[in-house]
Design a protein around this motif. Structure first.
Motif, short mmCIF file in Angstrom:
data_model
loop_
_atom_site.label_atom_id
_atom_site.label_comp_id
_atom_site.label_asym_id
_atom_site.label_seq_id
_atom_site.Cartn_x
_atom_site.Cartn_y
_atom_site.Cartn_z
N LEU A 41 55.79 27.84 17.66
CA LEU A 41 55.09 28.25 16.44
C LEU A 41 53.60 28.04 16.67
O LEU A 41 53.15 26.91 16.83
CB LEU A 41 55.57 27.44 15.25
CG LEU A 41 57.07 27.57 14.92
CD1 LEU A 41 57.50 26.48 13.96
CD2 LEU A 41 57.35 28.94 14.34
N GLY A 42 52.84 29.12 16.70
CA GLY A 42 51.41 29.01 16.93
C GLY A 42 50.68 28.48 15.73
O GLY A 42 51.06 28.74 14.58
N VAL A 43 49.62 27.72 15.97
CA VAL A 43 48.79 27.19 14.88
C VAL A 43 47.94 28.32 14.32
O VAL A 43 47.24 28.99 15.06
CB VAL A 43 47.89 26.05 15.38
CG1 VAL A 43 47.01 25.53 14.25
CG2 VAL A 43 48.74 24.92 15.95
N PRO A 44 48.00 28.58 13.01
CA PRO A 44 47.23 29.68 12.42
C PRO A 44 45.73 29.51 12.63
O PRO A 44 45.22 28.40 12.65
CB PRO A 44 47.58 29.60 10.92
CG PRO A 44 48.82 28.79 10.84
CD PRO A 44 48.77 27.84 11.99
N ARG A 45 45.06 30.64 12.78
CA ARG A 45 43.60 30.63 12.89
C ARG A 45 42.99 30.01 11.63
O ARG A 45 43.37 30.33 10.53
CB ARG A 45 43.07 32.04 13.09
CG ARG A 45 41.57 32.13 13.30
CD ARG A 45 41.15 33.57 13.55
NE ARG A 45 41.79 34.11 14.74
CZ ARG A 45 41.64 35.37 15.15
NH1 ARG A 45 40.87 36.20 14.46
NH2 ARG A 45 42.24 35.79 16.24
N GLY A 46 42.06 29.12 11.81
CA GLY A 46 41.42 28.46 10.68
C GLY A 46 42.14 27.22 10.22
O GLY A 46 41.70 26.56 9.28
N PHE A 47 43.25 26.87 10.88
CA PHE A 47 44.04 25.71 10.44
C PHE A 47 43.22 24.42 10.49
O PHE A 47 43.36 23.55 9.64
CB PHE A 47 45.28 25.58 11.33
CG PHE A 47 46.15 24.40 10.98
CD1 PHE A 47 47.00 24.46 9.88
CD2 PHE A 47 46.12 23.24 11.72
CE1 PHE A 47 47.81 23.39 9.55
CE2 PHE A 47 46.92 22.16 11.40
CZ PHE A 47 47.77 22.24 10.31
N TYR A 48 42.35 24.32 11.49
CA TYR A 48 41.58 23.10 11.64
C TYR A 48 40.28 23.12 10.85
O TYR A 48 39.46 22.22 10.96
CB TYR A 48 41.27 22.85 13.12
CG TYR A 48 42.51 22.53 13.92
CD1 TYR A 48 43.21 21.34 13.73
CD2 TYR A 48 43.00 23.44 14.85
CE1 TYR A 48 44.36 21.07 14.45
CE2 TYR A 48 44.15 23.17 15.58
CZ TYR A 48 44.82 21.98 15.38
OH TYR A 48 45.95 21.71 16.08
N GLY A 49 40.07 24.15 10.06
CA GLY A 49 38.86 24.20 9.24
C GLY A 49 37.64 24.58 10.03
O GLY A 49 37.72 25.19 11.08
N GLY A 50 36.47 24.24 9.52
CA GLY A 50 35.23 24.62 10.17
C GLY A 50 34.32 25.30 9.18
O GLY A 50 34.63 25.42 7.99
N VAL A 51 33.21 25.78 9.67
CA VAL A 51 32.21 26.36 8.77
C VAL A 51 32.70 27.63 8.11
O VAL A 51 32.23 28.02 7.05
CB VAL A 51 30.90 26.64 9.54
CG1 VAL A 51 30.26 25.35 10.01
CG2 VAL A 51 31.17 27.56 10.73
#
Length: 295
Positions: A41-51
């Motif tokens: 199961l791939g980690v969704p884009r933006g999962f780790y947050g950021g600007v």
């Protein structure tokens, strides 16, 4: 190598992956091996947050894993005549790394997977996951014939399921002896015919054209003697298909001519310099008209 006992089958539920199922079941039956189906199961884009993250992403990984395992348990479509030990596993992470780590931690001795080439140059590429697994894994890796738009005319993958003809591509390094012995082991287990393929380095055209034929003949003779010595060390007397040209082209042509169902090669690592064949492992996998087993 005395056969395969634990087959890891990474599953992404694609059509190419579904096409590999008969091969997995066939080898598991012939070697009486257990099978692990692994989906990442791939980690969704933006999962780790950021600007750029405007809202948090909440993912119920446990529920997703449970649902995936349920799908995996139905994926092989086994019949009553063959019921191997099968385990379904869902993990979270980057696919290639998870495949390599799982294989190392769980005594996997064969990984079976399709190849995928995407993007504008996909006829020139292996899928990144396949390439990373081939590069990083210590155990043998079976890959399906690499189909792209440039290879639409390739014969059906399913015609190779019985695996009656095996070809082993060898270079002239000492490690080829180990590869030949492994190829004999696999071919015997499959009750298949085995031949060797050896590609002789092509001769560049030079102004000395009157010496070119003599030079070519000498190269072929030296290469033939080298392969004979390797066979003596391996204790074999196999038929050898030997041609002059680029390795992947020679392997492709010989595989078609002899109707090979499986090509065996040494495990290629792009940073190694242990012979011409190893540096051509990716191109062999990409261009072979049948599945390739890298050992």
């Amino acid at each position: 190598m005395t056969g395969f006992h634990h087959i890891l089958f990474p599953v992404d539920f694609s059509e190419r992956c579904r096409a590999v199922r008969p091969f997995v079941k066939s080898l598991a039956r012939k070697f009486n091996a257990k099978i692990t189906l692994l989906h990442t199961l791939g980690v969704p884009r933006g999962f780790y947050g950021g600007v750029d993250a405007s809202y948090p992403i909440a993912v119920d990984w446990d529920a997703m894993k449970d649902d995936t395992v349920e799908q995996l348990q139905k994926f092989l479509e086994l019949d009553e005549s063959f019921q191997p030990e099968v385990r379904a596993v869902a993990v979270v992470g980057e696919a290639a790394a998870e495949i390599v780590d799982y294989a190392a931690a769980n005594h996997v001795d064969l990984i079976m997977m399709p190849t995928h080439g995407y993007g504008p140059f996909r006829s020139m590429l292996l899928g990144s996951i396949t390439a990373k697994v081939l590069h990083d894994c210590e155990c043998p890796v079976w890959t399906a014939a690499h189909t792209t738009e440039a290879h639409k005319e390739a014969p059906s993958l399913q015609q190779h399921v019985k695996c009656e003809n095996v070809m082993c591509a060898v270079d002239s390094t000492p490690d080829a002896v180990r590869l030949i012995k492994q190829a004999v082991d696999v071919a015997d287990s499959l009750h298949a015919t085995l031949r060797l393929i050896h590609a002789v380095p092509p001769v560049d055209h030079t102004p000395m054209t009157r010496f070119e034929d003599v030079f070519r003949a000498d190269l072929m003779r030296i290469s033939r003697e080298s392969v004979m010595k390797l066979q003596d060390q391996a204790g074999t007397h196999l038929d050898v298909c030997m041609e002059m040209g680029p390795v992947s082209k020679v392997v492709h042509a010989a595989s078609l001519h002899h109707e090979a169902d499986l090509v065996m090669i040494g495990h290629g690592r792009i940073h190694n310099t242990l012979g011409r064949l190893r540096t051509n492992a990716y191109s062999i996998v990409r261009e072979a008209p049948c599945p390739v087993l890298s050992v």
